[in-house]
Design a protein around this motif. Structure first.
Motif, PDB file in Angstrom:
ATOM      1  N   THR A  20      31.030  39.646  39.184  1.00  0.00           N
ATOM      2  CA  THR A  20      30.104  39.986  38.096  1.00  0.00           C
ATOM      3  C   THR A  20      28.933  40.810  38.619  1.00  0.00           C
TER       4      THR A  20
ATOM      5  N   ARG B 196      30.109  44.388  39.587  1.00  0.00           N
ATOM      6  CA  ARG B 196      30.272  45.246  38.407  1.00  0.00           C
ATOM      7  C   ARG B 196      28.923  45.691  37.866  1.00  0.00           C
ATOM      8  N   ARG B 197      27.980  44.753  37.790  1.00  0.00           N
ATOM      9  CA  ARG B 197      26.640  45.063  37.267  1.00  0.00           C
ATOM     10  C   ARG B 197      25.954  46.110  38.135  1.00  0.00           C
TER      11      ARG B 197
END
Length: 200
Positions: A170, A173-174
């Motif tokens: 996560t 990706r951010r």
């Protein structure tokens, strides 16, 4: 004919490799720079602006206000569906402090909108020295957008630590998405500067 096709294929393959290498190298530099960011040791400003959207941002900004780092706080990008009381309770903000010194901006839906809210707020209060509170990975782009509209003001970046891109998918990706957005804004401002300096 065959040789031309081979040459063309090699050229495109080489170009694709350079683009991918450039993106990866750029991201590595961006991630390294952001990971090394630290909050300023001493803070003194006219006002504080926190950009909503990341965990811990509002709490950190309120703590700065309580410590006297700025006279007022703008919470930019507040969801219109969230009431003032809900926001105050979510961050456990003192009621007197909230009523006297905290302003809510509800128009911004992205970083460009944050910059517009920030400019209007700074003009209203006559603030020239402003602390910008947001997640560390968001600092480079937010400062670029804010400086584009407020080049004459002093902006002090206050990064709020977030999970590093190598810690989980996560976060990776951010950070990658934010880097791509930052790169686009950086190139936009670079082009603006080039055109501004071009002879008429």
């Amino acid at each position: 004919m065959t040789r031309k096709r081979v040459d063309s294929g090699s050229w495109f393959s080489g170009l694709a490799f350079l683009i991918v290498f450039g993106v990866l190298a750029g991201f590595a530099g961006y991630a390294g720079h952001v990971s090394a960011l630290d909050p300023p040791a001493e803070l003194e400003a006219d006002g504080i602006i926190v950009l909503t959207g990341g965990e811990g941002r509002l709490q950190r900004a309120v703590a700065l206000l309580e410590d006297g780092a700025g006279r007022r706080l703008l919470v930019s990008g507040v969801n219109p569906a969230v009431t003032a009381n809900e926001l105050r309770n979510s961050a456990d903000i003192d009621a007197d402090l909230f009523s006297c010194c905290i302003d809510l901006g509800r128009e911004a839906t992205d970083t460009v909108g944050n910059a517009r809210e920030a400019l209007e707020w700074a003009d209203t209060h006559g603030f020239d020295r402003i602390i910008i509170v947001t997640s560390d990975y968001h600092i480079p782009r937010s400062i670029l957008e804010l400086r584009a509209l407020m080049p004459e003001r002093t902006l002090i970046a206050f990064p709020v630590a977030s999970p590093r891109p190598w810690e989980n998918a996560t976060a990776a990706r951010r950070w990658v998405l934010e880097y791509l957005k930052f790169a686009a804004v950086f190139l936009r401002e670079l082009a603006r500067g080039a055109f501004a300096g071009a002879p008429e």
